[in-house]
Design a protein around this motif. Structure first.
Motif, PDB file in Angstrom:
ATOM      1  N   GLN A  75       0.825  -1.197   0.000  1.00 40.30           N
ATOM      2  CA  GLN A  75       0.000   0.000   0.000  1.00 40.30           C
ATOM      3  C   GLN A  75       0.866   1.256   0.000  1.00 40.30           C
ATOM      4  O   GLN A  75       1.949   1.275   0.582  1.00 40.30           O
ATOM      5  N   VAL A  76       0.397   2.273  -0.676  1.00 43.24           N
ATOM      6  CA  VAL A  76       1.058   3.569  -0.700  1.00 43.24           C
ATOM      7  C   VAL A  76       0.020   4.622  -0.324  1.00 43.24           C
ATOM      8  O   VAL A  76      -1.087   4.629  -0.867  1.00 43.24           O
ATOM      9  N   GLN A  77       0.383   5.476   0.598  1.00 36.35           N
ATOM     10  CA  GLN A  77      -0.498   6.575   0.990  1.00 36.35           C
ATOM     11  C   GLN A  77       0.097   7.885   0.491  1.00 36.35           C
ATOM     12  O   GLN A  77       1.306   8.117   0.600  1.00 36.35           O
ATOM     13  N   LEU A  78      -0.753   8.730  -0.049  1.00 35.20           N
ATOM     14  CA  LEU A  78      -0.310   9.992  -0.644  1.00 35.20           C
ATOM     15  C   LEU A  78      -1.121  11.150  -0.068  1.00 35.20           C
ATOM     16  O   LEU A  78      -2.360  11.065   0.003  1.00 35.20           O
ATOM     17  N   VAL A  79      -0.425  12.215   0.310  1.00 33.52           N
ATOM     18  CA  VAL A  79      -1.094  13.393   0.856  1.00 33.52           C
ATOM     19  C   VAL A  79      -0.533  14.635   0.173  1.00 33.52           C
ATOM     20  O   VAL A  79       0.652  14.933   0.306  1.00 33.52           O
ATOM     21  N   GLU A  80      -1.399  15.364  -0.541  1.00 35.22           N
ATOM     22  CA  GLU A  80      -0.986  16.581  -1.229  1.00 35.22           C
ATOM     23  C   GLU A  80      -1.132  17.794  -0.319  1.00 35.22           C
ATOM     24  O   GLU A  80      -1.981  17.817   0.575  1.00 35.22           O
ATOM     25  N   SER A  81      -0.323  18.807  -0.590  1.00 27.21           N
ATOM     26  CA  SER A  81      -0.436  20.092   0.093  1.00 27.21           C
ATOM     27  C   SER A  81       0.131  21.170  -0.805  1.00 27.21           C
ATOM     28  O   SER A  81       0.772  20.876  -1.824  1.00 27.21           O
ATOM     29  N   GLY A  82      -0.123  22.421  -0.429  1.00 24.62           N
ATOM     30  CA  GLY A  82       0.458  23.535  -1.164  1.00 24.62           C
ATOM     31  C   GLY A  82      -0.486  24.278  -2.079  1.00 24.62           C
ATOM     32  O   GLY A  82      -0.100  25.275  -2.687  1.00 24.62           O
ATOM     33  N   GLY A  83      -1.713  23.798  -2.200  1.00 25.38           N
ATOM     34  CA  GLY A  83      -2.669  24.503  -3.041  1.00 25.38           C
ATOM     35  C   GLY A  83      -3.102  25.811  -2.409  1.00 25.38           C
ATOM     36  O   GLY A  83      -2.765  26.117  -1.262  1.00 25.38           O
TER      37      GLY A  83
ATOM     38  N   ALA B 141       4.580  10.909   0.475  1.00 30.93           N
ATOM     39  CA  ALA B 141       4.266   9.500   0.238  1.00 30.93           C
ATOM     40  C   ALA B 141       4.756   8.628   1.377  1.00 30.93           C
ATOM     41  O   ALA B 141       5.776   8.914   1.995  1.00 30.93           O
ATOM     42  N   SER B 142       4.037   7.583   1.617  1.00 31.27           N
ATOM     43  CA  SER B 142       4.472   6.590   2.586  1.00 31.27           C
ATOM     44  C   SER B 142       4.165   5.216   2.043  1.00 31.27           C
ATOM     45  O   SER B 142       3.278   5.036   1.215  1.00 31.27           O
ATOM     46  N   GLY B 143       4.895   4.233   2.498  1.00 29.02           N
ATOM     47  CA  GLY B 143       4.772   2.892   1.951  1.00 29.02           C
ATOM     48  C   GLY B 143       6.157   2.389   1.620  1.00 29.02           C
ATOM     49  O   GLY B 143       7.016   3.139   1.178  1.00 29.02           O
ATOM     50  N   ARG B 144       6.347   1.129   1.792  1.00 27.26           N
ATOM     51  CA  ARG B 144       7.690   0.560   1.760  1.00 27.26           C
ATOM     52  C   ARG B 144       8.402   0.747   0.427  1.00 27.26           C
ATOM     53  O   ARG B 144       9.595   0.966   0.391  1.00 27.26           O
ATOM     54  N   THR B 145       7.676   0.682  -0.697  1.00 23.41           N
ATOM     55  CA  THR B 145       8.356   0.678  -1.991  1.00 23.41           C
ATOM     56  C   THR B 145       7.933   1.831  -2.888  1.00 23.41           C
ATOM     57  O   THR B 145       8.144   1.796  -4.089  1.00 23.41           O
ATOM     58  N   TRP B 146       7.390   2.886  -2.302  1.00 25.18           N
ATOM     59  CA  TRP B 146       6.855   3.953  -3.155  1.00 25.18           C
ATOM     60  C   TRP B 146       7.920   4.554  -4.052  1.00 25.18           C
ATOM     61  O   TRP B 146       7.645   4.968  -5.161  1.00 25.18           O
ATOM     62  N   SER B 147       9.153   4.621  -3.599  1.00 23.37           N
ATOM     63  CA  SER B 147      10.201   5.294  -4.366  1.00 23.37           C
ATOM     64  C   SER B 147      10.571   4.550  -5.636  1.00 23.37           C
ATOM     65  O   SER B 147      11.290   5.076  -6.481  1.00 23.37           O
ATOM     66  N   TRP B 148      10.075   3.329  -5.805  1.00 19.77           N
ATOM     67  CA  TRP B 148      10.371   2.576  -7.011  1.00 19.77           C
ATOM     68  C   TRP B 148       9.428   2.931  -8.151  1.00 19.77           C
ATOM     69  O   TRP B 148       9.645   2.522  -9.283  1.00 19.77           O
ATOM     70  N   TYR B 149       8.376   3.658  -7.833  1.00 19.96           N
ATOM     71  CA  TYR B 149       7.295   3.809  -8.795  1.00 19.96           C
ATOM     72  C   TYR B 149       7.309   5.144  -9.513  1.00 19.96           C
ATOM     73  O   TYR B 149       7.836   6.133  -9.015  1.00 19.96           O
ATOM     74  N   VAL B 150       6.697   5.145 -10.692  1.00 15.98           N
ATOM     75  CA  VAL B 150       6.422   6.402 -11.387  1.00 15.98           C
ATOM     76  C   VAL B 150       5.387   7.182 -10.569  1.00 15.98           C
ATOM     77  O   VAL B 150       4.415   6.629 -10.085  1.00 15.98           O
ATOM     78  N   MET B 151       5.633   8.463 -10.431  1.00 17.20           N
ATOM     79  CA  MET B 151       4.697   9.340  -9.724  1.00 17.20           C
ATOM     80  C   MET B 151       4.158  10.371 -10.709  1.00 17.20           C
ATOM     81  O   MET B 151       4.897  10.879 -11.555  1.00 17.20           O
ATOM     82  N   GLY B 152       2.890  10.667 -10.585  1.00 14.61           N
ATOM     83  CA  GLY B 152       2.272  11.611 -11.507  1.00 14.61           C
ATOM     84  C   GLY B 152       1.401  12.630 -10.813  1.00 14.61           C
ATOM     85  O   GLY B 152       1.006  12.447  -9.658  1.00 14.61           O
ATOM     86  N   TRP B 153       1.146  13.709 -11.534  1.00 10.92           N
ATOM     87  CA  TRP B 153       0.187  14.731 -11.116  1.00 10.92           C
ATOM     88  C   TRP B 153      -0.905  14.810 -12.171  1.00 10.92           C
ATOM     89  O   TRP B 153      -0.619  14.857 -13.370  1.00 10.92           O
ATOM     90  N   PHE B 154      -2.126  14.847 -11.699  1.00 14.15           N
ATOM     91  CA  PHE B 154      -3.291  15.038 -12.550  1.00 14.15           C
ATOM     92  C   PHE B 154      -4.087  16.218 -11.995  1.00 14.15           C
ATOM     93  O   PHE B 154      -3.875  16.634 -10.863  1.00 14.15           O
ATOM     94  N   ARG B 155      -5.003  16.717 -12.797  1.00 15.29           N
ATOM     95  CA  ARG B 155      -5.874  17.789 -12.301  1.00 15.29           C
ATOM     96  C   ARG B 155      -7.272  17.615 -12.881  1.00 15.29           C
ATOM     97  O   ARG B 155      -7.449  17.029 -13.948  1.00 15.29           O
ATOM     98  N   GLN B 156      -8.228  18.141 -12.143  1.00 16.26           N
ATOM     99  CA  GLN B 156      -9.612  18.065 -12.592  1.00 16.26           C
ATOM    100  C   GLN B 156     -10.322  19.369 -12.274  1.00 16.26           C
ATOM    101  O   GLN B 156     -10.438  19.765 -11.116  1.00 16.26           O
ATOM    102  N   ALA B 157     -10.762  20.029 -13.336  1.00 20.17           N
ATOM    103  CA  ALA B 157     -11.519  21.266 -13.196  1.00 20.17           C
ATOM    104  C   ALA B 157     -13.007  20.937 -13.127  1.00 20.17           C
ATOM    105  O   ALA B 157     -13.429  19.870 -13.588  1.00 20.17           O
TER     106      ALA B 157
END
Length: 124
Positions: free
Chosen positions: A1-9, A24-40
């Motif tokens: 499992q990976v937990q993600l918390v955004e801030s700064g908006g 990010a938290s989770g044992r292997t999160w640093s191995w993964y591609v990370m992305g940003w999406f947006r929704q208006a």
């Protein structure tokens, strides 16, 4: 499992800057591609940027090239989205997401874990 918390908006005038962070938290999160999406409001979620686990490969949607920068600090368990020269059309909820397979980086369905989102509002 990976937990993600955004801030700064927040609220910023056109031409201004914001830096979003994704913790990010989770044992292997640093191995993964990370992305940003947006929704208006009233629109589909759209791809903004993605970064490989090493940080050496970066992918950006055309509308933000030259204005936004994505980066990551694996030691700090954080991914960043630096947004400069903001425009009213950048107004949206911005989401951080994690892609375990590293494929189809611009497709939301390829991402396995999502944060709760952070609101960015750009006034004209």
């Amino acid at each position: 499992q990976v937990q993600l918390v955004e801030s700064g908006g927040g609220l910023v005038q056109a031409g201004g800057s914001l830096r979003l962070s994704c913790a990010a938290s989770g044992r292997t999160w640093s191995w993964y591609v990370m992305g940003w999406f947006r929704q208006a409001p009233g629109k589909e979620r759209e791809f903004v940027a993605a970064i490989s686990w090493s940080g050496n490969n970066i992918y950006m949607t055309d509308s933000v090239k030259g204005r936004f920068t994505i980066s990551r600090d694996n030691a700090k368990n954080t991914v960043y989205l630096q947004m400069n020269s903001l425009k009213p059309e950048d107004t949206a909820v911005y989401y951080c997401a994690c892609n375990r397979r590293g494929t189809a980086r611009d497709t939301s369905a390829s991402y396995d874990y999502w944060g709760q989102g952070t609101q960015v509002t750009v006034s004209s």
